[in-house]
Design an enzyme around this catalytic site. Structure first.
Site, PDB file in Angstrom:
ATOM      1  N   HIS A  12       0.824  -1.222   0.000  1.00 43.10           N
ATOM      2  CA  HIS A  12       0.000   0.000   0.000  1.00 43.10           C
ATOM      3  C   HIS A  12       0.862   1.278   0.000  1.00 43.10           C
ATOM      4  O   HIS A  12       0.500   2.284   0.600  1.00 43.10           O
ATOM      5  CB  HIS A  12      -1.017  -0.030   1.148  1.00 43.10           C
ATOM      6  CG  HIS A  12      -0.425  -0.118   2.528  1.00 43.10           C
ATOM      7  ND1 HIS A  12      -0.996  -0.841   3.542  1.00 43.10           N
ATOM      8  CD2 HIS A  12       0.681   0.447   3.060  1.00 43.10           C
ATOM      9  CE1 HIS A  12      -0.269  -0.715   4.642  1.00 43.10           C
ATOM     10  NE2 HIS A  12       0.746   0.069   4.380  1.00 43.10           N
ATOM     11  N   HIS A  59      -1.205   4.971   9.651  1.00 43.68           N
ATOM     12  CA  HIS A  59       0.151   5.516   9.767  1.00 43.68           C
ATOM     13  C   HIS A  59       0.090   6.847  10.513  1.00 43.68           C
ATOM     14  O   HIS A  59       0.379   7.908   9.955  1.00 43.68           O
ATOM     15  CB  HIS A  59       0.770   5.706   8.384  1.00 43.68           C
ATOM     16  CG  HIS A  59       0.799   4.449   7.560  1.00 43.68           C
ATOM     17  ND1 HIS A  59      -0.317   3.939   6.932  1.00 43.68           N
ATOM     18  CD2 HIS A  59       1.799   3.589   7.282  1.00 43.68           C
ATOM     19  CE1 HIS A  59       0.009   2.821   6.293  1.00 43.68           C
ATOM     20  NE2 HIS A  59       1.277   2.585   6.490  1.00 43.68           N
ATOM     21  N   HIS A 193      10.773  -3.624   3.169  1.00 45.95           N
ATOM     22  CA  HIS A 193      11.223  -2.233   3.083  1.00 45.95           C
ATOM     23  C   HIS A 193      11.622  -1.711   4.452  1.00 45.95           C
ATOM     24  O   HIS A 193      11.133  -2.185   5.473  1.00 45.95           O
ATOM     25  CB  HIS A 193      10.190  -1.311   2.437  1.00 45.95           C
ATOM     26  CG  HIS A 193       8.859  -1.147   3.134  1.00 45.95           C
ATOM     27  ND1 HIS A 193       8.021  -2.179   3.451  1.00 45.95           N
ATOM     28  CD2 HIS A 193       8.209  -0.025   3.542  1.00 45.95           C
ATOM     29  CE1 HIS A 193       6.916  -1.706   4.029  1.00 45.95           C
ATOM     30  NE2 HIS A 193       7.015  -0.400   4.102  1.00 45.95           N
ATOM     31  N   GLU A 240       4.856  -5.335   8.335  1.00 39.55           N
ATOM     32  CA  GLU A 240       3.491  -5.149   7.810  1.00 39.55           C
ATOM     33  C   GLU A 240       2.934  -6.447   7.216  1.00 39.55           C
ATOM     34  O   GLU A 240       1.722  -6.611   7.113  1.00 39.55           O
ATOM     35  CB  GLU A 240       3.477  -4.057   6.728  1.00 39.55           C
ATOM     36  CG  GLU A 240       3.671  -2.659   7.282  1.00 39.55           C
ATOM     37  CD  GLU A 240       3.503  -1.564   6.217  1.00 39.55           C
ATOM     38  OE1 GLU A 240       3.404  -0.407   6.616  1.00 39.55           O
ATOM     39  OE2 GLU A 240       3.490  -1.861   5.008  1.00 39.55           O
TER      40      GLU A 240
HETATM   41 FE   LIG Z   1       2.252   0.913   5.569  1.00 40.14          FE
END
Ligand SMILES: [Fe+2]
Length: 280
Positions: A12, A59, A193, A240
């Site tokens: 996302h 977030h 990431h 995530e």
């Molecule tokens: Fe995220």
């Protein structure tokens, strides 16, 4: 009765939303990403779910570090796009399904998953970017959405095993809801990431591809991955991916992989995407 028929996983990445909103989807760098979702848009248009349960992480848009629910379910009528610093994304307001959301909350809580019930919430790129990737530019989203937020921002996030079992509880909840609804579940985030520190920019395609290879047929291998392995192998934000396991837990043991896409990078993240359907 409601039926949970399929699941979608997808990254996302916020920059995908920015590229989409600013007319850059046809530039070669971004076209490579958006083209991977062309079969998915067709699949979704044919599948026509009534409701999507969308698992993502907030977030710091709806929740600050003052309140950090591990699992939160959106029970409101609607969820406006959040302003993440550049104004809200120019995408439709997300319409919820309060009856089903409350039913899932009740069923999961009675099954000993302590969900936080959220009656007012803005939704950020974690929720809206997957919708843009799967639906394209639309004047309204073609289905109701139940947001399900997971804390993967502040240690300690839930384990993969806990997420997988929550998926099973969600499946049970959906299939005990007495309206004829077609339900699809999205698990979003990832893949590898890291956004900060000396390893910022880390991407580990070997880890990601192993994860994709095992996801449909051997989720038992993935649910045992400890937090430290995610951090070491997939970077600090790779955690995530536990959210994908909620989606996997909500599907049958035997699933059909309908579509797979993986590309590196989008912004500073590996993009991974799967569509799975229950076989029966
Ligand atoms: Fe995220």
């Amino acid at each position: 009765m409601a039926k949970l028929i399929a699941g979608v996983t997808t990254s996302h990445v916020p920059a995908i939303g920015a590229a989409f909103d600013n007319g850059k989807a046809d530039e070669p760098y971004w076209k490579r990403v958006f083209d991977g979702y062309l079969p998915s848009k067709k699949w979704l248009a044919e599948t026509k779910p009534d409701v999507v349960i969308l698992v993502y992480n907030d977030h710091a848009s709806a929740f600050s570090l003052e309140v950090i629910p591990t699992f939160a379910i959106g029970c409101a009528e609607e969820f406006p796009p959040a302003d993440e610093g550049w104004g809200p994304r120019p995408v439709p307001v997300v319409k919820g399904h309060p009856d089903l959301a409350w039913h899932i909350a009740q069923s999961c809580i009675l099954d000993e998953f302590d969900m936080t019930i959220v009656n007012k919430m803005e939704v950020d790129h974690g929720l809206t970017v997957p919708l843009s990737l799967m639906c394209g530019k639309v004047s309204e989203w073609p289905f109701k959405v139940i947001p399900l937020c997971v804390n993967v921002i502040q240690y300690p996030p839930p384990t993969g095993n806990r997420c997988y079992n929550l998926g099973k509880a969600i499946r049970k909840a959906v299939e005990s809801f007495d309206q004829d609804l077609k339900v699809v579940i999205f698990g979003t985030g990832g893949m590898s990431h890291q956004l900060q520190g000396p390893r910022a920019g880390l991407i580990n395609s070997d880890f990601d591809k192993r994860f994709l290879d095992n996801f449909a047929s051997h989720p038992d291998k993935l649910i045992q991955i400890p937090h430290l392995e995610y951090v070491r192998e997939a970077g600090s934000e790779g955690i995530e991916m536990v959210m994908w396991l909620i989606m996997r837990g909500a599907l049958d043991k035997d699933v059909r992989e309908v579509h797979r896409f993986y590309t590196v990078p989008a912004s500073n993240t590996a993009v991974g995407h799967l569509i799975l359907e229950n076989k029966r």
